[in-house]
Design a protein around this motif. Structure first.
Motif, short mmCIF file in Angstrom:
data_model
loop_
_atom_site.label_atom_id
_atom_site.label_comp_id
_atom_site.label_asym_id
_atom_site.label_seq_id
_atom_site.Cartn_x
_atom_site.Cartn_y
_atom_site.Cartn_z
N ARG A 7 35.94 -87.91 28.96
CA ARG A 7 36.36 -89.42 28.92
C ARG A 7 36.00 -89.57 27.48
N SER A 8 34.76 -89.20 26.92
CA SER A 8 34.29 -89.34 25.54
C SER A 8 35.28 -88.75 24.54
N MET A 9 35.76 -87.60 24.85
CA MET A 9 36.39 -86.95 23.80
C MET A 9 38.01 -87.81 23.51
N LYS A 10 38.47 -88.17 24.79
CA LYS A 10 39.74 -89.01 24.91
C LYS A 10 39.54 -90.39 23.98
N ALA A 11 38.20 -91.06 24.37
CA ALA A 11 38.05 -92.45 23.75
C ALA A 11 37.74 -91.97 22.05
N LEU A 12 37.08 -90.91 21.69
CA LEU A 12 36.99 -90.54 20.46
C LEU A 12 38.08 -90.44 19.53
N LYS A 13 39.17 -89.55 20.28
CA LYS A 13 40.40 -89.50 19.79
C LYS A 13 41.26 -90.81 19.59
N GLU A 14 40.93 -91.51 20.34
CA GLU A 14 41.64 -92.98 20.21
C GLU A 14 41.19 -93.66 19.03
N VAL A 15 39.71 -93.65 18.86
CA VAL A 15 39.20 -94.35 17.53
C VAL A 15 39.71 -93.56 16.35
N TRP A 16 39.60 -92.42 16.35
CA TRP A 16 40.06 -91.40 15.25
C TRP A 16 41.52 -91.54 14.68
N LYS A 17 42.25 -92.01 15.46
CA LYS A 17 43.86 -91.91 15.14
C LYS A 17 44.12 -93.47 14.79
N ARG A 18 43.17 -94.35 14.71
CA ARG A 18 43.47 -95.75 14.03
C ARG A 18 43.87 -95.57 12.71
N ALA A 19 44.78 -96.60 12.15
CA ALA A 19 45.14 -96.32 10.88
C ALA A 19 44.09 -96.47 9.76
N GLU A 20 43.20 -97.30 9.98
CA GLU A 20 41.99 -97.58 9.10
C GLU A 20 41.32 -96.33 8.90
N ASN A 21 41.31 -95.31 9.86
CA ASN A 21 40.38 -94.25 9.93
C ASN A 21 41.09 -93.18 9.49
N SER A 22 42.30 -93.30 8.98
CA SER A 22 43.31 -91.97 8.40
C SER A 22 42.88 -91.42 7.19
N TRP A 68 30.14 -85.43 21.04
CA TRP A 68 29.95 -86.95 20.87
C TRP A 68 29.44 -87.54 22.12
N ASP A 69 28.54 -87.93 22.27
CA ASP A 69 28.06 -88.59 23.40
C ASP A 69 29.07 -90.48 23.53
N GLU A 70 28.77 -90.80 24.96
CA GLU A 70 29.50 -92.08 25.03
C GLU A 70 29.08 -93.11 23.97
N ALA A 71 27.57 -93.00 23.76
CA ALA A 71 27.06 -94.27 22.97
C ALA A 71 27.42 -94.00 21.69
N GLN A 72 27.64 -92.91 20.95
CA GLN A 72 28.05 -92.76 19.56
C GLN A 72 29.43 -92.91 19.59
N VAL A 73 30.52 -92.61 20.54
CA VAL A 73 31.89 -92.70 20.54
C VAL A 73 31.88 -94.42 20.42
N GLN A 74 31.26 -95.18 21.02
CA GLN A 74 31.08 -96.59 21.44
C GLN A 74 30.87 -97.16 19.82
N PHE A 75 29.93 -96.79 19.31
CA PHE A 75 29.31 -97.19 17.98
C PHE A 75 30.54 -96.93 16.87
N LEU A 76 31.09 -95.85 17.13
CA LEU A 76 32.31 -95.40 16.13
C LEU A 76 33.42 -96.22 16.33
N ALA A 77 33.62 -96.78 17.82
CA ALA A 77 34.82 -97.67 18.04
C ALA A 77 34.50 -99.19 17.52
#
Length: 378
Positions: A7-22, A68-77
């Motif tokens: 789930r963390s990896m899936k959430a990380l990829k969602e944040v990663w592919k945002r246009a602002e992070n390209s 990347w743990d869940e808290a770190q992914v949430q921080f990135l998001a």
């Protein structure tokens, strides 16, 4: 556990592919694959190395290889490049040079440290070391004749509109007094042989002169660079009161379009070709016997296509001069043709692209006024 990681990896990829992070948050390089778990920005591999040198501020991890743990992914998001930039880049002076991934290490490192470590751009009224309109200090300058770098006192003054340097600390009269509106400055670590090497170029009698300097401290030399840009900006604001800030910004320091060795022949086109160092500074093509020469041996104005200038691949048939490199270039001007050869086809194509980019631009009124004679010395 495995499900949580998935789930963390899936959430990380969602944040990663945002246009602002390209793009890398610091240098703009496409497809960054690292991120700071403490700042919340997506960065490239090269910038991640700089972040790693300020561990108290930024902790970086690979988006592909690290966990990347869940808290770190949430921080990135919650953050990401747009939110973090709004904080750390809120009040960048318009004259401040923001480097890209093609710029040298010292510029990129000091940009990153200025943002996150020194927080220079978070407050609108923060006093910056390059915004006072005056700067005085020691820079190591290369001697014109002996090639040795020696400490010299430099003084930059917005009130006087000039940059001076003195051969002795207690000297009352400067060795050179350079008007701020004819100065260019560009980082040249490889050419100068120092990671903090800065080339200061200026016009005297419509001919180019070079000063090569460095400082052992990266922050200090970048502060000098931005102080020059600051003084130039305010000088030009007064000189051109109706010009927009962006128009003036585009007239500040600039990188050279292309530099490198080519062979050249003389005006009769029968002389032997000689290897020389060439610099294309917008419409000025200059050549030097050595890359660190203080004075150009000759230079030619490169105008626009609509004024009869063009660049051609190869040399005219029947060219008689002896040359050891076989990738030719012909520059056509209203008065004559200039012949050059390059060592490789890659060099040839890069030079042709650089010349073409200049020739395809219409000339400004200022360029018409400053057009120099074709003054190659052979």
């Amino acid at each position: 556990m495995a499900g949580g990681n998935e789930r963390s990896m899936k959430a990380l990829k969602e944040v990663w592919k945002r246009a602002e992070n390209s793009l890398c948050a610091d240098c703009g390089k496409p497809d960054p694959d690292w991120a700071s778990s403490t700042l919340g920005v997506f960065i490239c591999l090269s910038c991640s190395g700089i972040h790693r040198n300020i561990p108290s501020i930024s902790k970086v991890k690979s988006l592909k290889m690290d966990y990347w743990d869940e808290a770190q992914v949430q921080f990135l998001a919650k953050h990401g490049n747009a939110v973090t930039k709004a904080i750390y880049e809120a009040h960048i002076p318009i004259y401040y040079y923001q480097p890209t991934y093609s710029d040298c290490q010292v510029l990129r490192e000091q940009w990153i440290r200025a943002k996150y470590e020194r927080k220079e751009f978070t407050e609108p009224s923060k006093q910056l070391p390059y915004s006072d309109g005056v700067k005085e200090g020691i820079l190591w300058k290369r001697g014109r004749d002996n090639g040795q770098f020696l400490p010299r006192k430099f003084l930059l003054s917005e009130r006087e509109g000039c940059l001076k340097y003195f051969t002795k600390q207690d000297a009352k009269e400067p060795k050179i007094n350079i008007k701020i509106d004819v100065i260019n400055a560009t980082f040249q670590p490889e050419k100068i042989g120092n990671p903090n090497g800065l080339q200061i170029t200026y016009l005297k009698d419509n001919k180019t002169r070079n000063i090569f300097v460095y400082h052992e401290n990266g922050k200090e030399v970048v502060d000098w660079f931005n102080a020059i840009r600051s003084v130039q900006f305010h000088y030009l604001k007064v000189a051109f009161p109706i010009a927009s800030d962006n128009e003036i910004k585009n007239r500040l320091t600039r990188n050279f379009l292309k530099e490198g060795y080519m062979e050249k022949t003389g005006p009769k086109q029968r002389e032997a070709f000689k290897k020389r160092w060439f610099t294309l500074d917008h419409r000025r093509l200059m050549y030097f016997k050595d890359p660190l020469d203080a004075f150009a041996k000759g230079e030619v104005f490169v105008g626009s296509g609509e004024n009869g200038y063009s660049v051609q691949k190869g040399l005219p048939s029947g060219t008689q001069g002896n040359f050891s490199w076989h990738y030719g270039i012909t520059i056509v001007t209203p008065d004559r043709e200039y012949l050059f050869t390059c060592e490789t086809e890659t060099d040839q194509l890069e030079w042709i692209r650089a010349f073409t980019s200049v020739i395809n631009q219409s000339m400004t009124p200022q360029e018409y006024a400053s057009k120099c004679l074709d003054v190659f010395s052979f």
